[in-house]
Design a protein around this motif. Structure first.
Motif, PDB file in Angstrom:
ATOM      1  N   ALA A 146     -10.962   9.025   2.787  1.00 39.70           N
ATOM      2  CA  ALA A 146     -10.098   9.915   3.648  1.00 39.70           C
ATOM      3  C   ALA A 146     -10.228   9.515   5.191  1.00 39.70           C
ATOM      4  N   GLU A 147     -11.489   9.312   5.224  1.00 38.15           N
ATOM      5  CA  GLU A 147     -11.844   8.831   6.827  1.00 38.15           C
ATOM      6  C   GLU A 147     -11.392   7.430   7.121  1.00 38.15           C
ATOM      7  N   PHE A 148     -11.554   6.533   6.253  1.00 39.56           N
ATOM      8  CA  PHE A 148     -11.147   5.200   6.183  1.00 39.56           C
ATOM      9  C   PHE A 148      -9.814   5.173   6.396  1.00 39.56           C
ATOM     10  N   LYS A 149      -8.897   5.955   5.841  1.00 36.76           N
ATOM     11  CA  LYS A 149      -7.597   6.051   5.956  1.00 36.76           C
ATOM     12  C   LYS A 149      -7.130   6.621   7.476  1.00 36.76           C
ATOM     13  N   ARG A 150      -7.756   7.310   7.674  1.00 37.63           N
ATOM     14  CA  ARG A 150      -7.629   7.889   9.338  1.00 37.63           C
ATOM     15  C   ARG A 150      -7.876   6.916  10.401  1.00 37.63           C
ATOM     16  N   ALA A 151      -8.903   5.860  10.019  1.00 36.10           N
ATOM     17  CA  ALA A 151      -9.159   4.626  10.739  1.00 36.10           C
ATOM     18  C   ALA A 151      -8.201   3.625  10.475  1.00 36.10           C
ATOM     19  N   ALA A 152      -7.524   3.417   9.447  1.00 35.67           N
ATOM     20  CA  ALA A 152      -6.449   2.583   9.108  1.00 35.67           C
ATOM     21  C   ALA A 152      -5.179   2.946   9.844  1.00 35.67           C
ATOM     22  N   TYR A 153      -4.857   4.264   9.883  1.00 38.65           N
ATOM     23  CA  TYR A 153      -3.884   4.854  10.385  1.00 38.65           C
ATOM     24  C   TYR A 153      -3.678   4.416  12.033  1.00 38.65           C
ATOM     25  N   HIS A 154      -4.772   4.120  12.598  1.00 33.24           N
ATOM     26  CA  HIS A 154      -4.743   3.632  14.120  1.00 33.24           C
ATOM     27  C   HIS A 154      -4.938   2.065  13.941  1.00 33.24           C
ATOM     28  N   GLY A 155      -4.777   1.472  12.746  1.00 36.47           N
ATOM     29  CA  GLY A 155      -4.713   0.086  13.041  1.00 36.47           C
ATOM     30  C   GLY A 155      -6.312  -0.706  12.827  1.00 36.47           C
ATOM     31  N   ASP A 156      -7.018   0.047  12.065  1.00 39.46           N
ATOM     32  CA  ASP A 156      -8.730  -0.793  11.933  1.00 39.46           C
ATOM     33  C   ASP A 156      -8.310  -1.402  10.486  1.00 39.46           C
ATOM     34  N   LYS A 157      -8.338  -2.888  10.841  1.00 43.19           N
ATOM     35  CA  LYS A 157      -8.254  -3.781   9.545  1.00 43.19           C
ATOM     36  C   LYS A 157      -9.507  -3.745   8.854  1.00 43.19           C
ATOM     37  N   PRO A 158     -10.756  -3.583   9.156  1.00 44.64           N
ATOM     38  CA  PRO A 158     -11.763  -3.596   8.483  1.00 44.64           C
ATOM     39  C   PRO A 158     -11.888  -2.106   7.471  1.00 44.64           C
ATOM     40  N   ALA A 159     -11.389  -1.051   8.042  1.00 49.18           N
ATOM     41  CA  ALA A 159     -11.042   0.164   7.138  1.00 49.18           C
ATOM     42  C   ALA A 159     -10.230  -0.059   6.004  1.00 49.18           C
ATOM     43  N   GLN A 160      -9.054  -0.814   6.483  1.00 50.77           N
ATOM     44  CA  GLN A 160      -8.261  -1.148   5.641  1.00 50.77           C
ATOM     45  C   GLN A 160      -8.688  -2.070   4.353  1.00 50.77           C
ATOM     46  N   ALA A 161      -9.585  -2.816   4.807  1.00 48.65           N
ATOM     47  CA  ALA A 161     -10.063  -3.895   3.583  1.00 48.65           C
ATOM     48  C   ALA A 161     -11.131  -2.981   2.856  1.00 48.65           C
ATOM     49  N   MET A 162     -11.757  -1.852   3.365  1.00 50.16           N
ATOM     50  CA  MET A 162     -12.858  -1.079   2.729  1.00 50.16           C
ATOM     51  C   MET A 162     -11.880  -0.181   1.715  1.00 50.16           C
ATOM     52  N   ILE A 163     -10.724   0.290   2.035  1.00 50.23           N
ATOM     53  CA  ILE A 163     -10.007   1.077   1.014  1.00 50.23           C
ATOM     54  C   ILE A 163      -9.437   0.162  -0.167  1.00 50.23           C
ATOM     55  N   ALA A 164      -9.116  -1.188   0.265  1.00 44.67           N
ATOM     56  CA  ALA A 164      -8.879  -1.979  -0.672  1.00 44.67           C
ATOM     57  C   ALA A 164      -9.833  -2.187  -1.810  1.00 44.67           C
TER      58      ALA A 164
END
Length: 241
Positions: free
Chosen positions: A63-81
């Motif tokens: 959930a926290e990585f998705k909040r970072a991803a919502y603001h354009g954080d590419k490393p968080a998006q990679a971690m979610i993947a």
């Protein structure tokens, strides 16, 4: 299929990790106060996600990585993947994992791009079509066209609140970093250091992110060499992505 390990990805999610030869272009750990992170939700929620992940509180981390991803954080998006790909804290979902890594690779950062192509080659044709279909909604919500303006608005708003910003100097600040190796230690920075344009002006901030993340991970990670990722087959047609 071999890939860079999660331990390596976790290592580079910390703020101190920068590409070799680009030490002057990084986020200074000294500025990472509560106030700074409140104005940079991409960094704040990535940091929170890392801490939750390390505690094995994976549902919260996601959930926290998705909040970072919502603001354009590419490393968080990679971690979610990676969490969806490996089924860490969630049901394994390979097409959804690819869709998230496709987002992470949107700016063509080297290793996220390589990893995306590796994931694509591991999907069967039905999974590939599923990934393409499901990725459209993710791109609409988390892609740069939507995410960057969200963070731009916050950065501009918080920068305007700085006392003395019209003259470009706000005096000396006593800084107590919120996270990182300097957490809890006090130091003094000038306002010019804390409010450097690369942290607060959107165009400069995105340029800083590009500088930090464009280099291959091998030049940045301090925990050993990465595994090699085999070259992926030809990309699917761009119009199908």
């Amino acid at each position: 299929m071999k890939a860079f390990p999660l331990s390596a990805l976790m290592a580079i999610l910390t703020f101190a990790s920068v590409p070799a030869g680009a030490q002057q272009e990084k986020i200074d750990p000294a500025v990472l106060t509560e106030g700074f992170l409140a104005a940079h939700p991409d960094l704040r929620w990535r940091a929170e996600g890392v801490r939750s992940y390390e505690r094995k509180d994976y549902a919260v981390a996601l959930a926290e990585f998705k909040r970072a991803a919502y603001h354009g954080d590419k490393p968080a998006q990679a971690m979610i993947a990676e969490m969806y790909w490996s089924g860490i804290g969630v049901a394994m979902d390979r097409p959804l994992a690819y869709a998230w890594m496709d987002l992470a690779a949107e700016r063509l950062y080297h290793d996220f791009l390589v990893r995306r192509e590796g994931l694509w080659s591991a999907l069967d044709p039905a999974e590939q079509q599923d990934a393409i279909a499901r990725g459209q909604a993710l791109m609409a919500e988390y892609g740069d066209d939507a995410a960057k303006p969200r963070l731009d608005k916050i950065l501009r708003r918080e920068r305007r609140r700085v006392t003395g910003s019209r003259v470009g100097y706000v005096g000396n600040l006593t800084i107590v970093p919120f996270t990182g190796p300097l957490s809890g230690t006090g130091m003094t920075l000038t306002g010019d250091q804390y409010y450097a344009p690369k942290y607060w002006q959107p165009e400069e901030y995105w340029r800083l992110q590009d500088t930090i993340w464009k280099a291959p991970l091998k030049g940045r990670v301090r925990v050993g060499d990465l595994e090699n990722v085999p070259a992926a087959p030809a990309n699917p047609p761009a119009k199908d992505r």
